[in-house]
Design an enzyme around this catalytic site. Structure first.
Site, PDB file in Angstrom:
ATOM      1  N   LYS A 173       0.825   4.063  -2.973  1.00 32.37           N
ATOM      2  CA  LYS A 173       0.466   5.457  -2.718  1.00 32.37           C
ATOM      3  C   LYS A 173       1.640   6.395  -2.991  1.00 32.37           C
ATOM      4  O   LYS A 173       1.433   7.532  -3.428  1.00 32.37           O
ATOM      5  CB  LYS A 173      -0.085   5.631  -1.306  1.00 32.37           C
ATOM      6  CG  LYS A 173      -1.458   4.973  -1.134  1.00 32.37           C
ATOM      7  CD  LYS A 173      -2.464   5.510  -2.147  1.00 32.37           C
ATOM      8  CE  LYS A 173      -3.863   4.970  -1.960  1.00 32.37           C
ATOM      9  NZ  LYS A 173      -4.839   5.572  -2.846  1.00 32.37           N
ATOM     10  N   TYR A 190       0.830  -1.203   0.000  1.00 32.92           N
ATOM     11  CA  TYR A 190       0.000   0.000   0.000  1.00 32.92           C
ATOM     12  C   TYR A 190       0.865   1.254   0.000  1.00 32.92           C
ATOM     13  O   TYR A 190       0.608   2.200  -0.749  1.00 32.92           O
ATOM     14  CB  TYR A 190      -0.938  -0.020   1.214  1.00 32.92           C
ATOM     15  CG  TYR A 190      -1.898   1.142   1.270  1.00 32.92           C
ATOM     16  CD1 TYR A 190      -3.022   1.167   0.453  1.00 32.92           C
ATOM     17  CD2 TYR A 190      -1.690   2.198   2.139  1.00 32.92           C
ATOM     18  CE1 TYR A 190      -3.915   2.224   0.502  1.00 32.92           C
ATOM     19  CE2 TYR A 190      -2.576   3.262   2.199  1.00 32.92           C
ATOM     20  CZ  TYR A 190      -3.688   3.274   1.378  1.00 32.92           C
ATOM     21  OH  TYR A 190      -4.563   4.327   1.436  1.00 32.92           O
TER      22      TYR A 190
END
Length: 170
Positions: free
Chosen positions: A162, A158
């Protein structure tokens, strides 16, 4: 004019126009006075629930990790409303795991949705956003995360996705 998308204030976006928002199961707050809206989610019931809160909206069901689905999302916007002014990329999911135990599948699904999906939506929307007759207030808002800056233990996939969204946006 001001609209509030996922807690982010976006000044001067509340000019007449169409917005595409992809939720992907998130708790997306659709604040503001939307004139026309396409809501995307992989779960039709989630998309319908979000769409029900906004008059003159429609849904596009499909994963942003699928280029054909993002092309269809933009086609729905063009077919239903004739234009596209603002795109908000908010899709993301987490699949927590320590780095040394993370499977390729766990890594890939998170990056496919959060990073590749952002790219696909931007690429699909570019055709309408770049039209010479398009409104002057066209915008793309890519929602990232503090995890993309600092990283988080058990969340390398993640955080990497991002961080990639930040790089893509810059």
């Amino acid at each position: 004019h001001l609209c509030d998308v996922a807690g982010l204030e976006i000044r001067d976006c509340e000019v007449s126009g169409l917005k595409i928002v992809d939720c992907y199961g998130s708790d997306l707050y659709l604040g503001g006075d939307f004139e026309r809206l396409v809501v995307n989610d992989v779960d039709e019931s989630v998309a319908r629930e979000a769409s029900a809160a906004v008059p003159n909206s429609t849904i596009a069901v499909g994963s942003v990790a699928d280029a054909a689905a993002t092309d269809e999302m933009v086609a729905i916007a063009e077919r239903e409303f004739g234009t596209l002014d603002i795109v908000v990329n908010n899709a993301g999911l987490t699949k927590d795991s320590t780095l040394h135990r993370m499977s390729d599948e766990t890594w890939d699904v998170v990056l496919d949705v959060a990073l590749k999906g952002t790219f696909y939506v931007c690429r699909s929307a570019a055709r309408l956003l770049r039209r010479k007759d398009a409104a002057h207030h066209r915008k793309v808002v890519n929602i990232s995360s503090i995890n993309g800056i600092y990283g988080v233990a058990f969340n390398a996939n993640y955080s990497a996705a991002k961080a990639g969204v930040i790089g893509l946006t810059k």
